[in-house]
Design a protein around this motif. Structure first.
Motif, PDB file in Angstrom:
ATOM      1  N   LYS A  29       0.897  -1.162   0.000  1.00  0.00           N
ATOM      2  CA  LYS A  29       0.000   0.000   0.000  1.00  0.00           C
ATOM      3  C   LYS A  29       0.932   1.208   0.000  1.00  0.00           C
ATOM      4  N   VAL A  30       0.718   2.120  -0.949  1.00  0.00           N
ATOM      5  CA  VAL A  30       1.661   3.230  -1.107  1.00  0.00           C
ATOM      6  C   VAL A  30       0.917   4.554  -0.939  1.00  0.00           C
ATOM      7  N   ALA A  31       1.351   5.349   0.053  1.00  0.00           N
ATOM      8  CA  ALA A  31       0.726   6.664   0.278  1.00  0.00           C
ATOM      9  C   ALA A  31       1.779   7.746   0.027  1.00  0.00           C
ATOM     10  N   TYR A  32       1.296   8.931  -0.397  1.00  0.00           N
ATOM     11  CA  TYR A  32       2.230  10.006  -0.737  1.00  0.00           C
ATOM     12  C   TYR A  32       1.713  11.334  -0.200  1.00  0.00           C
ATOM     13  N   SER A  33       2.664  12.173   0.270  1.00  0.00           N
ATOM     14  CA  SER A  33       2.282  13.566   0.581  1.00  0.00           C
ATOM     15  C   SER A  33       3.463  14.485   0.265  1.00  0.00           C
ATOM     16  N   TRP A  34       3.154  15.766   0.061  1.00  0.00           N
ATOM     17  CA  TRP A  34       4.179  16.760  -0.334  1.00  0.00           C
ATOM     18  C   TRP A  34       4.229  17.876   0.689  1.00  0.00           C
ATOM     19  N   ASP A  35       5.438  18.165   1.174  1.00  0.00           N
ATOM     20  CA  ASP A  35       5.621  19.284   2.093  1.00  0.00           C
ATOM     21  C   ASP A  35       6.283  20.421   1.308  1.00  0.00           C
ATOM     22  N   GLY A  36       5.451  21.416   0.953  1.00  0.00           N
ATOM     23  CA  GLY A  36       5.925  22.504   0.083  1.00  0.00           C
ATOM     24  C   GLY A  36       7.004  23.346   0.744  1.00  0.00           C
ATOM     25  N   ASP A  37       6.935  23.543   2.076  1.00  0.00           N
ATOM     26  CA  ASP A  37       7.920  24.399   2.753  1.00  0.00           C
ATOM     27  C   ASP A  37       9.318  23.808   2.659  1.00  0.00           C
ATOM     28  N   SER A  38       9.447  22.522   2.999  1.00  0.00           N
ATOM     29  CA  SER A  38      10.796  21.929   2.977  1.00  0.00           C
ATOM     30  C   SER A  38      11.085  21.192   1.676  1.00  0.00           C
ATOM     31  N   LYS A  39      10.130  21.272   0.720  1.00  0.00           N
ATOM     32  CA  LYS A  39      10.267  20.598  -0.581  1.00  0.00           C
ATOM     33  C   LYS A  39      10.654  19.128  -0.420  1.00  0.00           C
ATOM     34  N   LEU A  40       9.856  18.436   0.386  1.00  0.00           N
ATOM     35  CA  LEU A  40      10.094  17.011   0.615  1.00  0.00           C
ATOM     36  C   LEU A  40       8.877  16.191   0.177  1.00  0.00           C
ATOM     37  N   ALA A  41       9.138  15.158  -0.583  1.00  0.00           N
ATOM     38  CA  ALA A  41       8.067  14.197  -0.899  1.00  0.00           C
ATOM     39  C   ALA A  41       8.180  13.066   0.108  1.00  0.00           C
ATOM     40  N   LYS A  42       7.057  12.728   0.716  1.00  0.00           N
ATOM     41  CA  LYS A  42       7.054  11.615   1.681  1.00  0.00           C
ATOM     42  C   LYS A  42       6.261  10.459   1.069  1.00  0.00           C
ATOM     43  N   VAL A  43       6.888   9.293   1.013  1.00  0.00           N
ATOM     44  CA  VAL A  43       6.204   8.111   0.501  1.00  0.00           C
ATOM     45  C   VAL A  43       6.207   7.051   1.600  1.00  0.00           C
TER      46      VAL A  43
END
Length: 876
Positions: free
Chosen positions: A461-475
């Motif tokens: 199961k793969v979830a994703y989110s984006w943190d615009g402030d630190s420019k980090l993609a979290k998977v």
């Protein structure tokens, strides 16, 4: 060998049935060097007699007893030279008491005179009878797995390799085809004597004979004969169905790093064959059902894949032979993977990727609904039980993962090494690992431990989110096959440990003219991560927010995957991901989200997507969104130029059970479609529509009339369309008229393909019939269960397995006890378990189910109206 299986539903049941035990190859008294069969066929009496001479080189001195496999063979005498030997035959084995004990490495030849009447297996007589007066007269053999012992005495296991010869006397009008080269044809009165010789060693199960009044179509590859044998009048179909063989031989000679190793290649299409095909050394037997007419060739690539599969076996299985059945995945996995390799060569990368996805799905269905097992196991009741989707399709997936691990250049280097080092020898799984290490220096034991020596696969199961402030993609990746427990540190035996590439995709800079050029310019940034715990989160520093995320870039690993991304990311992936499998995963995830936005996106993709398979998958997903608007999206797909897409669209429309759908399907059948399969799908869907809305239009009478007409008028290739009409009738579960029609087509004399479809559909229709009609169905299936033809038995088991009455169990048990076929026995035993489960869900549960369906339907109407209103409000 190529096989077909029918599944039963259960979750990770054990593969081992009661009575399973470990199997090992027997001790070897010595090396069998040569087998010579000298036979005379008596076709009218379905019998033959002859001499089997076996030259054996003893491995040690002092052996005074030999035990050969010989089932139901009438042994008349056993001689060594001129000396008669004492023997004892119990119908299973032949025990020979040697007059003089052996001397090590001093070969002896044992000559066994015997005769057989109406053999139960191994050798089959096919001919016309009162019900099928036009059936051709043929004789053919089938040895895999351990059936050669039914037609000649032998050491019947794959570990013994010998050269062989077959001399056979047949009526003059017939051809006799066998392994190796034809040495001579002699006339003998009204008969001919054919003499074939196979000078390269092979196992007993690959010795073959096919006799019939065949047309011979001659072709060649680099001067070697490549011939096709079919019933007269099917010459054009033969060329259409098998004509690519010389090009395939060229392709596999290169791919496997070893030129085609035998003196000729013959393909013989026979009637009533009990497999799809069988790769006897240099002489493949195929079912005549694989011969395509012009219309069938439009959207049937199954025959081409079958031809490629059996041909690939000439290297994997025949040149390199498995030592024991438990390692059969080495040959069946590669023959199945060769279908993918050929698809890539002939139709391109996208088609090959989709073919690979369907190999994986086929295995996944067996794993989830039938049983889970290690690919290498020697614990079973009969070896034929191993010939399942773990062996074929999961085997193909394992070869694909080996290729992903090594890269193309080293993969082919390893395959070439494996074939060259083991040519004309026997192998086990360890030999493949050794060849990989020798050729590449890589030790892939970690992969084999996870996918070959144990059952299962990862469910991600793969979830994703984006943190615009630190420019980090979290998977975040979760392996959902592992049960969540507080004290589990991730070292559970169910966890897979793999290095998975994760890609972040960006839209192309410039606006592209079409979808495919947009994809070729899409930019993907890839990171490879080690996924080895139940749940892990990864953080990736990126310069800007990605448009989409691609998990397992290239989709190399066997897995299931559920994507938990936002609608925007899924839409972008559908549009820009260059991998068709990733686009398909995105379509599935989008359909799960539901809503009008998803319908709109998928409808657009159905019209614009360049690759047919993605369009076909999108059609099947559109219908999963329970909104009325899905119908409009789908209808446009009825005019798709690719018949395979139209077929998927029709299948999807069949799930929207309304009068509009009925009209759309009827117009297909009225106008006709270029494809048999599209017409069959339309006929099949019709019955379900009236069953869902008994009080609305179309009436049962209208649908019955349509289907009756098809049954009368649409005979054609392999009865595909009429079988579709039977499937439609089977959906009308409460209709006695539909049942009566189906019963009529189970009668002997009905064309075989149609009759088998009718027998199978008795199970489907049984669940809504009255008790009196249920008794009629059971009685008919009990009568049919006494027929000996393998495919009839398979269909009877499939029908009984769908029933919801315990009365089906008695017929299944008696069939399991009486059948000589291990596959039927296994299916019957599994069907018993299924019926026990089905019969438990009694009337009350059934009523609840129906009420729930009604509520769902009302809910859908409501949701569709709400979505329309919201969309309108936004516009206003």
């Amino acid at each position: 060998m190529s096989n077909t299986y029918f599944d039963s539903e259960n979750s990770h049941k054990s593969f081992e049935m009661p009575g399973a035990r470990p199997h090992y190859n027997p001790d070897r008294p010595g090396q069998v060097e040569h087998i010579f069969l000298d036979l005379v066929l008596n076709i009218p009496k379905q019998s033959f007699r002859g001499t089997c001479s076996i030259r054996i080189n003893p491995v040690r001195s002092g052996i005074d007893k030999l035990t050969l496999d010989a089932v139901n063979l009438n042994i008349e005498s056993v001689k060594v030279g001129e000396t008669e030997q004492n023997f004892d035959s119990d119908g299973e084995v032949l025990q020979i008491q040697l007059h003089e004990p052996t001397e090590a490495y001093q070969p002896i030849t044992i000559a066994i005179d015997y005769w057989v009447e109406k053999p139960q297996r191994g050798l089959y007589f096919v001919g016309p009878d009162k019900n099928y007066p036009d059936k051709p007269t043929q004789v053919w053999t089938q040895g895999e797995d351990e059936d050669s012992r039914f037609w000649f005495p032998c050491f019947d296991y794959p570990g013994q390799l010998a050269t062989s010869e077959i001399r056979v006397q047949v009526p003059r009008q017939f051809l006799a085809i066998s392994n190796g080269e034809l040495i001579s044809i002699k006339n003998d009165g009204d008969d001919k004597i054919y003499h074939w010789s196979q000078t390269q060693v092979h196992p007993t199960y690959l010795m073959t004979l096919a006799v019939g009044d065949f047309a011979e179509i001659k072709d060649e590859w680099r001067g070697k004969p490549v011939n096709y044998y079919v019933e007269r009048s099917r010459e054009a179909d033969a060329k259409r169905s098998m004509g690519k063989t010389p090009r395939m031989i060229e392709f596999f000679s290169e791919a496997f790093g070893y030129p085609y190793p035998f003196p000729k290649y013959a393909q013989v299409c026979v009637d009533d064959f009990i497999f799809g095909g069988m790769e006897n050394t240099s002489t493949t037997l195929l079912t005549d059902r694989c011969l395509l007419d012009e219309r069938a060739a439009l959207d049937n690539r199954g025959t081409e894949s079958l031809v490629a599969h059996e041909l690939a076996h000439q290297w994997f299985g025949d040149l390199v032979v498995i030592k024991h059945w438990s390692h059969a995945w080495l040959k069946e996995g590669m023959a199945s993977y060769s279908e993918v390799l050929w698809t890539d060569k002939e139709y391109g990368k996208e088609d090959a990727a989709y073919y690979m996805l369907n190999e994986a799905r086929s295995y996944l269905a067996e794993d989830s609904s039938r049983y889970r097992r290690p690919m290498v196991t020697h614990v079973y009741r009969e070896a034929i039980e191993l010939y399942d989707r773990h062996l074929y399709e999961k085997g193909a997936c394992v070869y694909h993962m080996i290729r992903a691990e090594l890269g193309d250049e080293l993969f082919y280097k390893a395959i070439h090494t494996f074939v060259r080092d083991n040519a004309h020898k026997t192998v086990e799984t360890i030999d493949l690992l050794r060849a990989i290490e020798k050729a590449t220096g890589r030790n892939l034991m970690f992969l084999f431990d996870q996918y070959v020596y144990r059952g299962g696969h990862p469910d991600y199961k793969v979830a994703y989110s984006w943190d615009g402030d630190s420019k980090l993609a979290k998977v975040t990746v979760t392996q959902t096959q592992v049960k969540d427990s507080k004290n589990d540190s991730g070292n559970s035996k169910d966890v897979f440990d793999l290095k998975i590439p994760i890609g972040f995709g960006y839209k192309p800079e410039k606006e592209a003219e079409d979808e495919s050029s947009a994809r070729s310019t899409a930019n993907i940034k890839t990171f490879t991560v080690r996924v080895y715990e139940r749940e892990q989160s990864f953080y990736f520093p990126l310069e800007e927010k990605p448009a989409f995320i691609s998990f397992d870039v290239g989709n190399k690993y066997l897995k299931t995957v559920a994507l938990e991304y936002g609608v925007a990311e899924l839409k972008a992936q559908l549009q820009f991901d260059p991998d068709p499998v990733s686009r398909i995963y995105a379509a599935h995830a989008l359909a799960k989200k539901g809503g009008l936005e998803a319908v709109k996106t998928l409808s657009e993709v159905l019209n614009k997507e360049p690759f047919w398979a993605v369009r076909a998958e999108v059609a099947s997903q559109l219908v999963e969104i329970k909104l009325d608007q899905a119908f409009e999206g789908l209808v446009s797909g009825l005019s798709d130029k690719d018949a395979r897409v139209r077929r998927a669209v029709v299948g999807a429309l069949g799930k929207i059970k309304t009068h509009e759908t009925f009209k759309a399907l009827r117009s297909i059948l009225d106008k006709g479609d270029a494809s048999y399969y599209v017409e069959a799908a339309a006929a099949s869907a019709m019955g379900g529509i009236v069953a869902a809305n008994p009080d609305e239009k179309p009436t049962e009478e209208q649908v019955l009339k349509e289907l009756k007409f098809l049954l009368k008028e649409r005979q054609g290739w392999n009865e595909i369309v009429r079988s579709g009409a039977i499937a439609g009738l089977a959906q009308m579960k409460t209709s006695e008229d539909a049942l009566n029609l189906i019963l009529k087509y189970t009668a002997a004399g009905t064309p075989q393909a149609l009759r088998l479809a009718a027998i199978r559909s008795l199970g489907t229709i049984s669940t809504g019939q009255t008790n009196i009609n249920l008794e009629r169905i059971l009685q008919r299936l009990a009568e049919l269960s006494k027929e000996t033809f393998f495919l009839t038995q398979v269909c009877v088991v499939a029908a009984l397995g769908q029933m919801e009455t315990r009365k089906a169990i008695r017929i299944l048990r008696s069939l399991a006890d009486q059948t000589p076929d291990g596959r039927v026995r296994r299916m019957a035993d599994e069907a018993v378990q299924k019926v026990q489960k089905n019969a438990g869900s009694d009337a009350a549960v059934k009523q609840l189910r129906e009420e729930l369906d009604q509520v769902k339907k009302e809910n859908q109407d409501l949701k569709s109206r709400m979505e329309s209103l919201e969309a309108k409000a936004k516009k206003d």
